[in-house]
Design an enzyme around this catalytic site. Structure first.
Site, PDB file in Angstrom:
ATOM      1  N   GLY B  12       0.823  -1.206   0.000  1.00 39.65           N
ATOM      2  CA  GLY B  12       0.000   0.000   0.000  1.00 39.65           C
ATOM      3  C   GLY B  12       0.856   1.254   0.000  1.00 39.65           C
ATOM      4  CB  ALA B  13       4.239   1.760  -0.949  1.00 40.47           C
ATOM      5  NE  ARG B  15      -4.341   5.203  -1.400  1.00 43.85           N
ATOM      6  CZ  ARG B  15      -5.644   5.215  -1.157  1.00 43.85           C
ATOM      7  NH1 ARG B  15      -6.321   6.326  -1.277  1.00 43.85           N
ATOM      8  NH2 ARG B  15      -6.266   4.114  -0.800  1.00 43.85           N
ATOM      9  CE1 TYR B 161      -8.097   1.129  10.239  1.00 52.27           C
ATOM     10  CE2 TYR B 161      -8.034   2.106  12.440  1.00 52.27           C
ATOM     11  CZ  TYR B 161      -7.430   1.849  11.219  1.00 52.27           C
ATOM     12  OH  TYR B 161      -6.148   2.302  10.996  1.00 52.27           O
TER      13      TYR B 161
END
Lengths: 496, 255, 376
Positions: B12-13, B15, B161
């Site tokens: 997940g890099a 942003r 979450y």
């Protein structure tokens, strides 16, 4: 740089220090330096020293072996006592001279010296003689008649290597059989044997008089061949440690009448059976194997170079290799590897490179460990179990080891055959029935010592080094046959 | 450069925090695999930044919750980079952080929890499983999982979450126990509210002010604030730490 | 990468290399030019040499991460035995040089799609290092010298890089009556003596070239005959390769003392060439008046001395293992890690000999001894 006071090595009873020439061996580690003065004797001095030791050893024959063991025990007690000045010196200087981690040396010394306390020495004696009094006087023997064992008048030890204290094993053996003893210090660790002789001189001067500790430069290039020849000519028995070439060189120089007891370089390995590879045990087993690899950076003949691991356990050989790597990484912090010479680094690098290259062609091979790190584990887990080539192979030493996966541990035995003459210790983790089955196969292949993992580098008291009788090999028996005894009766004053 | 010759995977890099972490590794010389799900352009941009910062960047698409996709990524890393020294599990399922519109417990379905557990835990699980063989080739491997300080202090109870992230912390501790003997460390970094990121873009000023008021260091975290602790945990500076959670929230959570 | 791609890349590279070799004297070449070409060569080898690529990847060094020639991963020469390190398929190569296989019986291979670069590298360097009119005047060169070669011909040993090297020396720098003295019948001592007598009479400078052990054999034969020579001024000797178990081992000082005594050539005119099958460029010293002599190479090869384990460079004056970076070795691997120890001396080095095969400090068996034990 912190320079320690120079050490005088050796022990020369009957020779004054100022009549002897001294050479200097220099040692450095980190910022510390030490100079060790070692004696360089001329041929006349060799002859005088030999005569002195022989004469003193003759007097030793009158002392009971129990008293000798007691004296050795006193000296060993000094070295076991951490507050004793000799012990403190050993803890301070042996790491500097050998480069080994100080804590490792300290722990190693204690566990090693414990095997030379009086009860252990008695074990030693009984192992080989059954009735140790045979060293003191004629003892009745089963076939009839009497026998007494005599040690050599002059026993020459040629020590080698840098494992601290190693000379003690043969030195003590010689003293127990009342041999006149001369030991040649190894250049890589020229201190310990001389210290021991001097402690003996403090606790028992008569015993120490039978013991000389000398030095000459060995090797074919620039070695002190004159002194070596002089000593080899003086000795009745020569006990030597070293590589094949060095031992062969000594053998060739010996008179045929001299008994030669060579202790050559050896290779040792470990075996881990399926039964030791469940998730509850495998890590601990790997930890013990790592300990054996770490101890003295694999310089001992009993240090494992290959670990055979059986397939089919809950933990696979590859995972075992991972645990082993993790344990070695931890031990590197606890007991760091000593600084390697360029040649040693080259050997490790060459081994690593070879393993790495093989890995390109064979996905079953893995090399764990950083090139710049202080340990490496290679894992061979091919379809043939790595047996396509000789499965037993020396590693690069200095904490490098190969894990070889096998369907059955006995599959390793065939690969041992070419090396029969060089095999020594097998550390085994297996259930009792497997232990005995494997030991039978391994003994047949030439292995002389089977022990637990974690104990490979610490043989127990009375160990038969390389399968030999350490004391018995040194002596000759003098037998009074029954006929002599019977005939003597006729000459007795009280004969009827 | 602390990560010269080292290879790091950041999931997940493309942003936000992930991109900031990727850049920080690259600035220390690392070869960074910039994993992303959808935004190829952004990921390529991050990879280019990595290269210009003195490291190397390589944008690789893979849905971290898709076992097949992650395995394919592992194979490519194995073939083309040959080594992996650290993994930063940063990818997570989109979540709207809005204290005023958050779901109340009795509004939630089990499906909401499952979705977050899949996002936080399954992705990390899948990546760890697939990358482990590669990670194990070298000693000193490190896994850093991104949690949240809400696991320790539910300032706002984002149930699904934070519960999923709590599971991630438990997962990390167990993994740390399993991999410790192999010389691999597993730790978590637990950020507080980080601004600006896509997830926090809509966070209102009064919320931020309220958090700042309770934060000893008197501000909101930036994505760059996460980089230091992550790099620390990925490097041998933290070689004797495993199973830990570092709270990076300006002191909001202590202990 | 498809084949045509590899060939195009290779053709471009060869042009650049030949230009670089021709680009003149060492002093003029900065680090930048060397570096630029080194990175080009690395990229070529990474793209077209699959085993080397795996090796580089394993080391975490790829064209994207490598910025300086010093970072190009150096292949241990032992790998040339196990791997085919060639950008072009071996069957397309003009020549394969093989090591003599001194250990393990496995021979290391170096593939050359063309010998153009090797030959240019050899001749440009040889002219400068072995052909000066006199040692003090490197700029004034002999065009040709009468030569005697103590080594088999290239035809007899087509896979020997040394045979090729010596044949090239003879062809490019030897007079027409230069010749080999080792044939099917071995060393032709009578022919050598006759030739050396003639050289003594003629008064023309003479050059003897060959393997170091070949000189030992010759000197042993001359000793048996009781013969010595005093070759004319300007005569010179080139030995290479050491003794490799083919003859008695001599310490360098003793070896050069003997050469000087038997042939009347001063030690300063006895040049030792240091080369290897795994390279396309050679190193020379400027005579062996003092041993160990300082070796150096031309501007297209650079050497570093490293700790073999960590790969870190050792400081000047410390002993390390030699890594050579030979741009001319474009088809295999330009950076190689040798098993030779040396001492760094400001870009040059003193060669000390083999660095591997350490004896165990203790009583644990080491590899060399083990291998010997395993031999029948």
């Amino acid at each position: 740089m912190a320079a320690h006071d120079a050490e005088i090595a050796g022990h020369l009873p009957g020779l004054a220090a100022d009549e002897v020439a001294w050479r200097t061996l220099a040692f450095a580690r980190g910022g510390e330096t030490l100079e060790v003065a070692v004696p360089a004797l001329d041929e006349a001095q060799v002859a005088r020293l030999a005569a002195h030791v022989r004469a003193a050893a003759c007097r030793l024959r009158e002392r009971p072996v129990g008293a000798i063991a007691a004296a050795i025990d006193l000296a060993v007690a000094r070295l076991l006592d951490r507050s004793d000045p000799w012990r403190r010196k050993a803890e301070r200087l042996l790491p500097l001279v050998t480069g080994y981690d100080a804590e490792m040396v300290r722990l190693g010394l204690t566990s090693y010296l414990k095997t030379f306390r009086r009860p252990q020495l008695q074990t030693f004696l009984v192992e080989d003689f059954g009735n140790p009094l045979v060293l003191d006087d004629f003892q009745p023997i089963p076939k009839g008649g009497f026998a007494r064992a005599f040690g050599p008048g002059l026993l020459l030890h040629v020590w080698a290597g840098n494992v601290p204290g190693l000379p003690l094993w043969s030195l003590v053996s010689g003293l127990l059989v009342k041999a006149g003893t001369v030991g040649k210090l190894p250049s890589a660790e020229p201190l310990f044997a001389g210290w021991f002789a001097r402690i003996l001189a403090e606790v028992d001067p008569d015993l120490a008089d039978c013991l000389a500790v000398v030095w000459w430069k060995g090797g074919d290039r620039g070695g002190d061949e004159a002194q070596e020849r002089a000593w080899l000519a003086q000795a009745d028995t020569v006990l030597a440690y070293g590589g094949t070439e060095a031992l062969d060189a000594i053998r060739r120089r010996l008179p045929v009448t001299t008994r030669f007891l060579p202790y050559g370089h050896r290779i040792s390995f470990a075996m881990v059976a399926r039964s030791a590879l469940d998730t509850g045990k495998a890590q601990a087993v790997a930890g013990r194997a790592a300990w054996d690899v770490m101890r003295y950076d694999q310089q001992g003949c009993y240090s494992p170079q290959t670990i055979f691991v059986e397939r089919g356990g809950r933990v696979s050989p590859r995972d075992f290799a991972g645990y082993l790597a993790g344990e070695l990484a931890g031990l590197e912090i606890r007991h760091p590897r000593r600084a390697l010479s360029l040649e040693e680094a080259g050997s490790v690098a060459a081994w690593r490179h070879a393993e790495e290259t093989k890995g390109f062609a064979d996905p079953g091979r893995t090399l764990l460990g950083d090139p710049a790190g202080a340990w490496s584990v290679a894992c061979v887990d091919g379809p043939g179990g790595g047996l396509g080539e000789a499965a037993l192979a020396p590693c690069g030493l200095n904490r490098t080891v190969t894990v070889v996966a096998l369907d059955r541990l006995e599959d390793a035995v065939l690969g041992l055959v070419p090396y029969r003459a060089f095999l020594q210790t097998a550390g085994i983790a297996a259930a009792p029935e497997e232990l005995f089955r494997l030991s039978g196969l391994l003994g047949g292949a030439g292995v002389t010592r089977v022990c637990a993992l974690g104990r490979m580098t610490a043989p127990e008291a009375g160990w038969h080094h390389d399968g030999r009788f350490n004391l018995l090999d040194l002596v000759t028996l003098t037998e009074i046959e029954h006929s002599a005894e019977q005939a003597a009766d006729d000459f007795a004053r009280y004969a009827d | 450069m602390k990560f010269r010759d080292r290879t790091v995977l950041v999931t997940g890099a493309s942003r936000g925090i992930g991109a900031a972490i990727a850049r920080a590794f690259a600035a220390e010389g690392a070869t960074v695999v910039v994993n992303y799900l959808r935004n190829a352009e952004a990921a390529e941009w991050v990879a280019a930044e990595c290269r210009s910062l003195g490291g190397d960047g390589w944008a690789l698409q893979a849905d971290v919750t898709d076992d097949g996709a992650v395995r394919a990524m592992a194979d490519r890393l194995s073939d083309e980079l040959g080594r992996l020294d650290a993994i930063v599990n940063n990818a997570f399922r989109p979540y709207a952080f809005d204290p005023e519109k958050r779901a109340l417990f009795w509004d939630l379905e089990w499906g909401d929890y499952r979705s977050q557990v899949d996002g936080a835990l399954k992705g990390t699980f899948t990546v760890c499983r697939a990358m482990l063989p590669l990670l194990r080739r070298r000693p000193g491997g490190s896994i850093v999982n991104m949690a949240t300080d809400l696991v320790a202090r539910p300032t706002v109870p984002y149930h699904d979450y934070a519960t999923a992230k709590s599971a991630l912390v438990g997962f990390s501790r167990n993994l740390a126990a399993e991999l410790g003997p192999l010389g691999i460390r597993v730790n978590c970094v637990a950020p507080g509210l980080v601004y600006p990121t896509d997830a926090s873009r809509s966070t209102r000023e009064d919320v931020k002010d309220r958090i700042i008021a309770q934060t000893p260091l008197r501000r909101i975290a930036t994505p760059e604030d996460m980089a230091g602790p992550v790099l620390f945990l990925a490097s041998d500076w933290s070689r004797f730490m495993t199973g830990q959670t570092l709270y990076v929230d300006g002191g909001l959570v202590m202990g | 990468m498809d084949v045509s791609d590899a060939r195009t890349s290779e053709a471009r590279l060869i042009d650049e290399l030949l230009a670089f070799i021709a680009s003149g004297d060492i002093e003029g070449i900065g680090d930048d030019a060397f570096n630029r070409l080194a990175l080009r060569v690395f990229a070529h080898q990474f793209d077209h040499n699959a085993p080397y690529r795996r090796f580089a990847v394993q080391r975490g060094r790829t064209p994207r991460t490598v910025r300086s020639w010093r970072e190009v991963p150096a292949v241990p020469i032992s790998a040339f035995k196990d791997l085919t390190l060639s950008c072009r398929p071996p069957e397309e190569c003009e020549r394969v040089f093989m090591t003599s296989g001194t250990t393990r019986g496995v021979r290391g291979k170096s593939h050359h799609p063309t010998l153009a670069v090797y030959d240019r590298s050899m001749t440009a360097n040889f002219a400068r290092r072995f052909m000066p009119a006199d040692p003090g005047r490197p700029d004034q060169r002999q065009a040709r010298l009468r030569m005697g070669i103590l080594f088999p011909t290239e035809e007899a040993m087509p896979n020997s890089s040394l045979a090729h090297y010596l044949a090239l020396a003879l062809r490019e720098f030897g007079t027409s009556d230069s010749r080999h003295f080792i044939g099917d019948g071995g060393l032709d001592v009578a022919a050598v003596t006759a030739e050396l007598e003639r050289a003594e009479r003629d008064g023309e400078p003479y050059a003897l070239l060959g393997a170091s052990y070949g000189f030992v054999h010759l000197m042993d034969a001359l000793r048996a005959l009781g013969r010595r020579f005093s070759l004319p001024a300007g005569s010179r000797i080139l030995d290479t390769g050491g003794f490799k178990g083919q003859s008695r081992e001599l310490e360098p000082d003793e070896f050069y003392e003997c050469l000087s005594a038997f042939f009347g050539v001063p030690r300063s005119a006895c040049i030792n060439m240091y080369g290897m099958t795994e390279l396309s460029t050679q190193f020379y010293d400027d005579g062996n008046a003092v041993c160990p002599s300082v070796k150096s190479g031309p501007h297209w090869i650079r050497s570093r001395l490293i700790n073999p384990l960590t790969g870190e460079e050792v400081p000047d004056g410390a002993v390390g293992v030699l890594v050579h970076h030979d741009l001319a070795h474009f088809n295999c691997a330009s950076a190689i890690l040798t098993e030779d120890a040396g001492i760094a001396a400001g870009g040059r080095f003193r060669l000390l000999g083999r660095a591997d095969g350490a004896d165990a400090k203790g009583c644990s068996m080491a590899v060399e001894e083990f291998l010997k034990a395993a031999r029948p």
